[in-house]
Each structure stands twice: as C-alpha cells, then as structure tokens.
Design an enzyme around this catalytic site. Sequence first.
Site, PDB file in Angstrom:
ATOM      1  N   LYS A 154       0.914  -1.278   0.036  1.00  0.00           N
ATOM      2  CA  LYS A 154       0.093  -0.033  -0.098  1.00  0.00           C
ATOM      3  C   LYS A 154       0.856   1.370  -0.089  1.00  0.00           C
ATOM      4  O   LYS A 154       1.243   1.824   0.971  1.00  0.00           O
ATOM      5  CB  LYS A 154      -0.803  -0.140   1.268  1.00  0.00           C
ATOM      6  CG  LYS A 154      -2.263   0.361   1.082  1.00  0.00           C
ATOM      7  CD  LYS A 154      -3.240  -0.185   2.097  1.00  0.00           C
ATOM      8  CE  LYS A 154      -4.301   0.969   2.234  1.00  0.00           C
ATOM      9  NZ  LYS A 154      -5.041   1.290   1.210  1.00  0.00           N
TER      10      LYS A 154
HETATM   11  N1  PMP Z   1      -7.803  -2.062  -3.678  1.00  0.00           N
HETATM   12  C1  PMP Z   1      -7.066  -0.926  -3.099  1.00  0.00           C
HETATM   13  C2  PMP Z   1      -6.433  -0.213  -4.298  1.00  0.00           C
HETATM   14  C3  PMP Z   1      -7.351  -0.115  -1.956  1.00  0.00           C
HETATM   15  O1  PMP Z   1      -6.741   0.981  -1.928  1.00  0.00           O
HETATM   16  C4  PMP Z   1      -8.000  -0.855  -1.035  1.00  0.00           C
HETATM   17  C5  PMP Z   1      -8.232  -0.014   0.364  1.00  0.00           C
HETATM   18  N2  PMP Z   1      -7.114  -0.483   1.178  1.00  0.00           N
HETATM   19  C6  PMP Z   1      -8.556  -2.039  -1.125  1.00  0.00           C
HETATM   20  C7  PMP Z   1      -8.544  -2.595  -2.409  1.00  0.00           C
HETATM   21  C8  PMP Z   1      -9.243  -2.830  -0.128  1.00  0.00           C
HETATM   22  O2  PMP Z   1      -8.293  -3.190   0.891  1.00  0.00           O
HETATM   23  P1  PMP Z   1      -8.799  -3.534   2.400  1.00  0.00           P
HETATM   24  O3  PMP Z   1      -9.989  -4.463   2.002  1.00  0.00           O
HETATM   25  O4  PMP Z   1      -7.652  -4.209   2.895  1.00  0.00           O
HETATM   26  O5  PMP Z   1      -9.141  -2.271   2.811  1.00  0.00           O
END
Ligand code: PMP
Length: 297
Positions: A154
């Site tokens: 991330k």
């Molecule tokens: N894809 C992207 C590009 C994101 O930014 C997020 C948010 N973190 C997600 C998917 C979903 O991830 P999560 O369920 O871990 O928040």
Amino acid sequence: MYFNSNTVAFLDGEFVQASEATCGVYAQSLHYGYAVFEGIRAYNTPQGSQIFKAREHYERLHYSCKAVGLPLEYSVEELTQISYQLLEKNGLTDAYIRPLVYAATPNMSLKHATSGNLLMAVWEWGKYLGDQSLRLTISPYERPNPKAVPIEAKVAGHYVNSIIASSEAKGRGYDEALLLDMNGFVAEGPGANFFFEKDGELYTAPAGSILRGITRNTIIDLAREAGITVYEKFFTPTELQGAVGAFMTGTAAEVIGVLSVDELVFEKPFAETLGAQLAKRYHDLVTGVLTPALSSK
Ligand code: PMP
C-alpha cells in the site's frame, strides 16, 4: 473534518496536537510519493472498541515497508497498542485509523531511506463510497503494472493512479471507476476490490494486479462459510454480462453494492443479491455480533 484543535495524533514516538504535527517540504516522501500507509477501522462492539483485523493490517504495513525499503521500528503489537491509545485520547470508539510511514529526512536521492517516520491519525469516517449502489465505469487508466511496482504494497505513490482514475470517472458523471489490468482483465476500483455474482457463485480478480484487500479476504471467508463458491479468476468486462449483481469491498468503503458498469445494469437490486447477505454478515462480524469463526483468523 479530519482534525480540529483538540485532535491528538501520534508522531515519531509522541502524542502531539494534530494541528501542530508538521513535515518539511524537502522530505523525500513528499517529492517522490515514497511512503506507505494503512486504512484500518475500529468498531463499537459489546466488548468495547475493537480494531478489526489489526494484526493483518499491521503485518501488511510491515510488508509494504519492506517492499519499498522504508524502515519501520514499531512491531505489530506496538502499532496496535498505539492505535488503541490514540482512539482513547481522541474519545473515539468507532473510527478510521490511518498510520503512515514516510521519510521525513530532506533527501532528493533515489535511494532507500535510512530511517522511517511514523504518523498515526484517527477520525470518524462514514462509509467511504456512501451506501447507495454505485454506477461504475471502466476507466481509461489501467492499474499499475505489477512488474513496475510492488502492487500488493500500500504505497502512497500508487494512489496517484487511484486519484486520476476516480476523478476521471466522476468527471464523466459516474460514482467510481473500475480499473482493468495491463491484460484487459477487470482488476479493482481505485480504493476497493470488486466482486460479481453469477449463477449463485461469486467471482473476484485473483492476486496479480490488485491489492488483496483484508475486506476482500474476509468476504471470501464469510461466503465460503455460508457455502457460497468464490472463484478468484481473471475475467473481462464482457464476462459481467448476465451477472445478477456486484459489489465492492474495502476497509473504508466496507461492502457497497454496484448498480451498473457503464451500460450494463445488473439483474437484481443489491438488496436481493448475495452481496447484501454478505454485507450484513460483515457488519455483524466487525461489530462483534457474529461469533468469530474462520473469518476472524
Ligand atoms: N484495493 C485498493 C487499491 C485499495 O486502496 C484498498 C483499500 N485499502 C482495497 C483494495 C481494499 O483493501 P482493504 O480491504 O484491505 O481495505
């Protein structure tokens, strides 16, 4: 909205007034988008405020730091403890938690940082994409090529892709973008994963060009516990034809229905789809109503 004069943030080992937390304009992170972050939620539960899947989020933060060579001196346990302290100091029980690891040192080189800085902030945040089913459009922007960047990390800089894709979709009157990967398969939204339902089964993109969301994994677990088959496979936008419904998942967005993708309108309203059943179970799980089983691991 994110902070006021009473808000407390955590910055490099200290709880400080958020309004006084600053970062220099020569910081390497600012110039190159060289930072990593997490998006986490705490919920009110019968056991008090509980951070949902804190371990998974902080393990992913460590993974992201390693992927881009940013040192992070705090363990998963310490990060979790700081999060709870920060919630308490701000009088919040149901809130979004944003840890950011960045390189504050003035540095214009293109080398790994030799030290990392940690900011953690908390604020109250409703469902990021609202609670009305979304009208999506296939974005002219693709997800970043996984051979160019560590896509499962991330990384702040990756979100330039998200910002331009989301803004472009909204500029054309849609609620959100749906991005393809470099091979033309549906990948994900700018900040959420995508699922669709066909013949009583669910489909979502596999690892490769997506952030494998913690919400996505939770939904897959909840679906399988409920006896629903989930396929993680590549699919093109054309394969959405004949789908009963679709939804997006993410920590900030939670579980949100999708009404349409460009001209294609899904057959059923979200409320009548598997997505709605899973959204309810997800809500029960995060708020401590549903007894944690496999899904809490
Ligand atoms: N894809 C992207 C590009 C994101 O930014 C997020 C948010 N973190 C997600 C998917 C979903 O991830 P999560 O369920 O871990 O928040």
